[in-house]
Design a protein around this motif. Structure first.
Motif, PDB file in Angstrom:
ATOM      1  N   SER A   1       2.885   0.119  12.817  1.00  0.00           N
ATOM      2  CA  SER A   1       2.454   0.506  14.154  1.00  0.00           C
ATOM      3  C   SER A   1       3.523   1.290  14.893  1.00  0.00           C
ATOM      4  CB  SER A   1       2.108  -0.745  14.971  1.00  0.00           C
ATOM      5  OG  SER A   1       3.269  -1.508  15.209  1.00  0.00           O
TER       6      SER A   1
ATOM      7  N   GLU B   1      -1.227  -2.310  19.337  1.00  0.00           N
ATOM      8  CA  GLU B   1      -2.053  -1.135  19.619  1.00  0.00           C
ATOM      9  C   GLU B   1      -2.891  -1.330  20.876  1.00  0.00           C
ATOM     10  OE1 GLU B   1      -4.674   1.897  17.020  1.00  0.00           O
ATOM     11  OE2 GLU B   1      -5.429  -0.151  17.043  1.00  0.00           O
TER      12      GLU B   1
ATOM     13  N   GLN C   1      -7.821   2.449   6.930  1.00  0.00           N
ATOM     14  CA  GLN C   1      -6.629   3.065   7.492  1.00  0.00           C
ATOM     15  C   GLN C   1      -5.539   3.245   6.441  1.00  0.00           C
ATOM     16  OE1 GLN C   1      -6.514  -0.109  10.578  1.00  0.00           O
ATOM     17  NE2 GLN C   1      -6.278   1.586  12.006  1.00  0.00           N
ATOM     18  N   SER C   2      -4.691   4.224   6.675  1.00  0.00           N
ATOM     19  CA  SER C   2      -3.596   4.523   5.767  1.00  0.00           C
ATOM     20  C   SER C   2      -2.588   3.386   5.728  1.00  0.00           C
ATOM     21  CB  SER C   2      -2.892   5.807   6.213  1.00  0.00           C
ATOM     22  OG  SER C   2      -1.649   5.958   5.558  1.00  0.00           O
TER      23      SER C   2
ATOM     24  N   ASP D   1       0.780   4.810   7.753  1.00  0.00           N
ATOM     25  CA  ASP D   1       0.908   4.937   9.207  1.00  0.00           C
ATOM     26  C   ASP D   1      -0.334   4.489   9.973  1.00  0.00           C
ATOM     27  OD1 ASP D   1      -0.878   6.930   8.591  1.00  0.00           O
ATOM     28  OD2 ASP D   1       0.406   8.591   9.230  1.00  0.00           O
TER      29      ASP D   1
ATOM     30  N   SER E   1      -3.198   5.670   9.962  1.00  0.00           N
ATOM     31  CA  SER E   1      -4.077   6.755  10.383  1.00  0.00           C
ATOM     32  C   SER E   1      -5.461   6.579   9.761  1.00  0.00           C
ATOM     33  CB  SER E   1      -3.489   8.113   9.971  1.00  0.00           C
ATOM     34  OG  SER E   1      -3.308   8.172   8.566  1.00  0.00           O
ATOM     35  N   PHE E   2      -6.453   7.213  10.367  1.00  0.00           N
ATOM     36  CA  PHE E   2      -7.845   7.083   9.948  1.00  0.00           C
ATOM     37  C   PHE E   2      -8.066   7.687   8.567  1.00  0.00           C
ATOM     38  CE2 PHE E   2     -12.093   8.901   9.591  1.00  0.00           C
ATOM     39  CZ  PHE E   2     -12.911   7.830   9.935  1.00  0.00           C
TER      40      PHE E   2
END
Length: 227
Positions: free
Chosen positions: A17, A50, A141-142, A145, A147-148
């Motif tokens: 995160s 987040e 998610q990755s 990181d 990411s989407f």
């Protein structure tokens, strides 16, 4: 009381995160870098980084309790956490029920959301994961990181949530081996609850093991997104 139900997942998600990795203490540590947690009602909650970055004002209901002991700067590596303990929240910090959420899932302290990471006496996932009727989508998610990567189909999303909530909560038998899959459940208020899935063992980081149908859904969605 244990210091974190989904400790491995909490540490992995925290590290992805953009926050400094927070480690629970070892006997060799001279400086203890605690996971940001608080214990209340035989449940351990950890900060949802987040969601706390959303800069959202959360409406609160009743006061549930307060912090009675701050570990940072006081507790040693062998400290056994109990109700009222918090890693960093100051002694006397009030713990609030959040409007629209069962406190078994999320509470508010010092204007921050703390989300369940050890579910106390729960028997099923639905006993603490208060997301029924609140889900917008489920995403992959990755690992690097967060990411989407991909989004579950509408049909799979509904079936996935319905099946997940009915799974038994397990205090033992949590096997986290092999490849891990990062996924998030986005709620209608814009917040996210994140978790991990290990295909090799079927373990899901909500303290449960995937049913055969959930494994099929994961496999189909991972294939569709080239995960």
């Amino acid at each position: 009381m244990k210091k974190g139900l989904f400790l491995i997942g909490v540490l992995l998600l925290a590290s992805c995160s953009g926050k400094p990795a927070q480690m629970l203490p070892s006997s060799q540590s001279s400086v203890i870098d605690w996971v940001d947690f608080v214990n209340w009602n035989d449940t351990t909650y950890t900060a949802n980084y987040e969601t706390n970055e959303m800069d959202k004002v959360w409406k609160t209901e009743r006061v549930l309790g307060e912090v009675t002991y701050t570990l940072d700067g006081h507790a040693g590596a062998n400290h056994t956490s109990k109700n009222g303990d918090a890693a960093y929240l100051p002694k006397g910090t009030k713990l609030y029920e959040i409007k629209g959420y069962d406190p078994a899932f999320r509470i508010l302290a010092n204007d921050k959301i703390y989300e369940v990471s050890e579910a106390g006496k729960a028997e099923k996932v639905e006993d603490f994961l208060d997301i029924e009727g609140k889900v917008n989508r489920v995403i992959l998610q990755s690992e690097e990181d967060l990411s989407f990567i991909g989004e579950f189909s509408e049909v799979h999303t509904k079936e996935f949530i319905d099946e997940l909530l009915l799974l038994p909560y397990e205090e033992a038998g949590r096997t986290t081996e092999g490849k891990r899959v990062f996924f998030g459940i986005e709620l209608t208020d814009g917040s996210m609850t994140r978790s991990l899935y290990w295909p090799e063992t079927g373990y899901i980081n909500y303290g449960t093991t995937a049913s055969e149908r959930l494994k099929e859904i994961f496999e189909a969605e991972m294939k569709a997104s080239n995960y």
